[in-house]
Scaffold this active site. Structure first.
Site, PDB file in Angstrom:
ATOM      1  CD  GLU A 132      10.263  12.068  12.512  1.00 63.68           C
ATOM      2  OE1 GLU A 132      11.021  11.622  11.624  1.00 63.68           O
ATOM      3  OE2 GLU A 132       9.311  11.405  12.992  1.00 63.68           O
ATOM      4  CE  LYS A 186      -1.714   2.699   3.021  1.00 66.18           C
ATOM      5  NZ  LYS A 186      -1.759   4.003   2.287  1.00 66.18           N
ATOM      6  CB  CYS A 206      12.548   8.661   8.946  1.00 66.31           C
ATOM      7  SG  CYS A 206      13.422   7.517   7.866  1.00 66.31           S
ATOM      8  CD  GLU A 255      12.759   3.773   8.442  1.00 68.04           C
ATOM      9  OE1 GLU A 255      12.731   4.694   9.287  1.00 68.04           O
ATOM     10  OE2 GLU A 255      12.578   3.943   7.235  1.00 68.04           O
TER      11      GLU A 255
END
Length: 777
Positions: free
Chosen positions: A391, A190, A297, A263
């Site tokens: 973040e 997906k 990331c 992850e």
């Protein structure tokens, strides 16, 4: 019109826009996309728009995947998997090779499509993303060929559900699909809601090369589609995305025996030491936080600069930042493109407002018209500031200072994440010392954001677990060699002993068994015991687990002793246990004692031989993959063969440098508690092994929930509850099958692999060949 002489004076960049006509023609012909299931595209269903974030233009309409769509894709993958796995390695390798070649043939098309759909500069998609996509398929064509010889006894997992983010749409697809296919699995992927178009173009490539129907299936949609895939009948979920969603997935999969790799997010430190090449470090910042608009990331979003050079560094950084060009992503002169969606732009700006409200100063970082934000950084920021903690996932870094290397490491590790780090120093000794102490799965020394298909990538702590790329990435798509599992005896509920407990017969001098915590015998916090064969065992509880974890956390010097020194201790344990073999055999069996001695010898032998690897990746770099201990591990032992099982599980963990809190066999723990005398006389430091007895499932749940515990092993019992508890800080849980713990299947490399986590360290080596530096800047 500006003259050439005027241009030579100003050196201004003129427009250099990549032609997108071929891509727009392709989109116009298709207009609306269905899903790719069973080798063909379905009829479009309920549609949503895929937009160019730089302009807001609708590029195409894409189908919203339903539960039924996901089920159909999983069924197609399930039907195709046996045939795909039955192909020879060479046959699978040829398909992967063909994918790589066709990606290269459509390199320009895919680069433009990625830039239109994602908003990243064409220079990045053209020079970094798409070449790496081809590299991954080439690399894994090799693993397909070598699978059976490189991983003897391993088998494909089955059907893999894969969910990828929007920041590297095609590259993340390659990271996921290539190893899965090489291993013999089939996939249902997906793509992100914002960026599905290159995945659909990849589906066409799968058709072009004649990939067997159902081997790759692509279902588009939003988070509901992803949730349907997690809930579907798949054998593995591989997810890249936010930590919050990763935690929800781990919670949903608890107890389902579905393999999981995550992850997740990061807040990676970028450490500049006093002796660093400051010009190089500034360019490293550009590569790290302003690459892909900071939507990375592993971006070095926390710049930590030695106070002695901070002023000079900021001057250079401000000058470099002022020259970065923000603009149309298809312009080859653009450095920073568009944010992927207005929602993400608003999130970035809201975090910046919260940071400045808390006292930070924003340098640059201005919002621009449309979906654009200028590069910037937050200075005068404290570790408690929201901008330092969260973040941001945009072109905004934080900048703070330190005075000593120890303080730099403390600041670098002051985060719940552990994905990556970048260290800048002209001293190899300083750089590698900090690299060893930083808790991160990937460390770049004097470089940033380098990737390769051979380089394992993944995080520590709340940045997830599992690896993508290289040998370790392949292992995460393979099932371990099967073992002969046996049923574990059901445990009796521990009943606290009363003053009337006992046989009523005269006995030898009473000997009270105690817990073993911090190298000493400890009474249980509740003061209670329960009846077991041979007498009474301490009834441990929540506080005893807490005390044991604290003792283990304080024993960190065990890893620093070095592998050879740890091996000597394990040999000594074997020697002392052998000297008391008759005594332990009377409590268990001769076979268990011999197995326990053998485990200590076996893992003493492995302690200094379970090596990492130097990986062949980008020229001009040493790429070292190091096997590091998790730190504090929790181990819940099975309710049978108490001595053999305990030693089979604990010895590999401590051989690798971990400290262990072990829950002994619930019904017969006394033989394990007697080991304290062996440990105490074998120079095992206090706190390396801690033993708690009592209700195994209850204690394991508490142990798995403890934030200081970095990994959990559990044999049998209420695994679902333990996996849910472990999801709190996203620690990996390994559930080896209960087996004959005196036999050969109770030892081996598989235990060592699950007792370690990989750290990938990039180090420039020699003179860099021309063209092998940063591809982006």
């Amino acid at each position: 019109m500006t003259s050439v002489s005027e241009l030579m004076k100003t050196m201004e960049y003129g427009p250099s826009v990549e032609d997108s006509a071929a891509v727009r023609d392709w989109l116009a012909r298709r207009c609306a996309f269905g899903h790719f299931i069973g080798g063909s595209f379905t009829k479009p269903g309920q549609l949503f728009d895929s937009r160019d974030p730089a302009t807001g233009e609708v590029l195409a309409q894409v189908s919203q995947g339903t539960i039924d769509d996901v089920a159909a894709a999983v069924a197609a993958a399930r039907q195709a998997q046996p045939g795909w796995a039955a192909l020879t390695g060479t046959q699978r390798a040829r398909y992967l090779y063909a994918l790589a070649r066709h990606i290269q043939k459509r390199e320009r098309f895919l680069s433009v499509l990625e830039t239109l759909d994602n908003g990243k500069p064409i220079r990045e998609s053209r020079d970094i993303d798409v070449p790496l996509v081809a590299r991954h398929f080439y690399h894994h064509a090799g693993w397909a060929e070598l699978r059976d010889s490189a991983f003897p006894g391993h088998q494909p997992i089955g059907v893999c559900g894969q969910i990828i983010p929007w920041n590297f749409p095609l590259l993340m697809l390659a990271w996921k699909i290539a190893p899965a296919l090489a291993a013999g699995n089939t996939v249902v992927l997906k793509p992100a809601e914002y960026t599905p178009l290159t995945a659909l173009a990849f589906a066409e490539i799968c058709q072009e090369i004649g990939l067997p129907a159902g081997v790759v299936n692509i279902v588009t949609g939003d988070g509901e589609t992803g949730a349907a895939l997690v809930a579907a009948d798949v054998d593995k979920i591989a997810f890249t995305g936010s930590t919050e969603v990763g935690r929800a997935i781990a919670n949903q999969l608890a107890g389902r025996a579905t393999r999981l790799t995550l992850e997740l997010g990061g807040k990676s430190p970028f450490v500049v030491m006093p002796d660093a090449d400051l010009d190089g470090a500034v360019d490293g910042v550009v590569d790290s936080i302003w690459f892909n608009g900071g939507q990375v990331c592993c971006a070095g979003s926390r710049i930590l600069v030695a106070e002695a050079v901070a002023e000079r560094f900021e001057t250079l950084l401000a000058a470099r930042m002022s020259r970065l060009r923000v603009g149309p992503p298809l312009d080859k002169s653009t450095d920073v493109g568009a944010i992927v969606d207005p929602v993400q732009k608003d999130r970035i700006l809201s975090i910046c407002r919260a940071a400045t409200d808390a006292g930070a100063e924003l340098v640059g970082g201005a919002a621009q018209e449309g979906c654009f934000i200028a590069p910037g950084y937050l200075r005068n920021i404290t570790p408690a500031n929201p901008g330092f903690e969260q973040e941001i996932f945009g072109p905004i870094a934080t900048l703070s200072t330190f005075r000593t290397a120890d303080e730099a490491v403390e600041l670098a590790n002051n985060t719940r994440y552990g994905l990556a780090a970048s260290i800048w120093s002209e001293s190899a000794a300083v750089a590698t010392d900090i690299a060893a102490r930083v808790k991160a799965g990937v460390v770049w020394i004097n470089c940033a954001n380098l990737f390769d298909a051979a380089a394992p990538f993944g995080g520590y702590r709340e940045s997830g677990f599992g690896r993508e790329g290289g040998r370790m990435g392949m292992l995460d798509y393979l099932a371990d060699a099967p073992v002969d599992a046996v049923d574990e005896p059901a445990a009796a509920a521990p009943v606290a002993a009363t003053t009337g407990s006992g046989s009523g017969q005269p006995a030898d001098l009473d000997r009270t068994a105690k817990l073993y915590i911090g190298g000493a015998q400890k009474r249980p916090d509740g003061g209670a015991s329960y009846a077991v064969p041979g007498g009474l065992a301490p009834l441990g509880g929540r506080k005893d687990i807490r005390n044991a974890v604290e003792a283990a956390a304080k024993a960190g010097k065990w890893a620093a002793m070095g592998s050879h020194a740890r091996a000597q201790v394990l040999y000594y344990i074997a020697e002392n246990l052998s000297a008391r073999a008759d005594e332990f055999a009377a409590r268990t069996s001769r076979a268990e004692v011999e197995a326990a001695i053998a485990r200590a010898f076996h893992y003493a032998a492995w302690a200094d031989k379970f090596d990492g690897a130097n990986v062949q990746a980008k020229p001009g770099h040493l790429l070292n993959v190091v096997n590091e201990p998790f730190g504090v591990m929790g181990i819940a032992c099975p309710n049978a063969q108490p001595l053999a099982a305990f030693m089979s599980l604990v010895m590999p963990a401590i051989a690798m440098g971990n400290r262990v809190v072990a829950i002994a066999a619930q019904d017969d723990p006394l033989p394990v508690l007697d080991l304290y005398q062996v440990f105490d006389t074998s120079d095992l430091p206090g706190g390396v092994v801690n033993i708690v007895t009592g209700p195994r499932d209850d204690l394991a749940r508490v142990l798995a929930a403890h934030d200081e515990v970095a990994a959990m092993w559990m044999v049998g019992g209420d695994l679902a509850a333990v996996e849910k508890a472990a999801g709190g800080n996203l620690k990996p849980v390994w559930a080896p099958a209960h087996r004959e713990w005196t036999g050969p299947q109770a030892q081996g490399e598989v235990f060592l692999r699950h007792a370690t986590q990989a750290k990938t360290i990039w180090l420039p080596y020699g003179a860099l060949p021309e063209g092998t530096g940063s591809a982006a800047y």
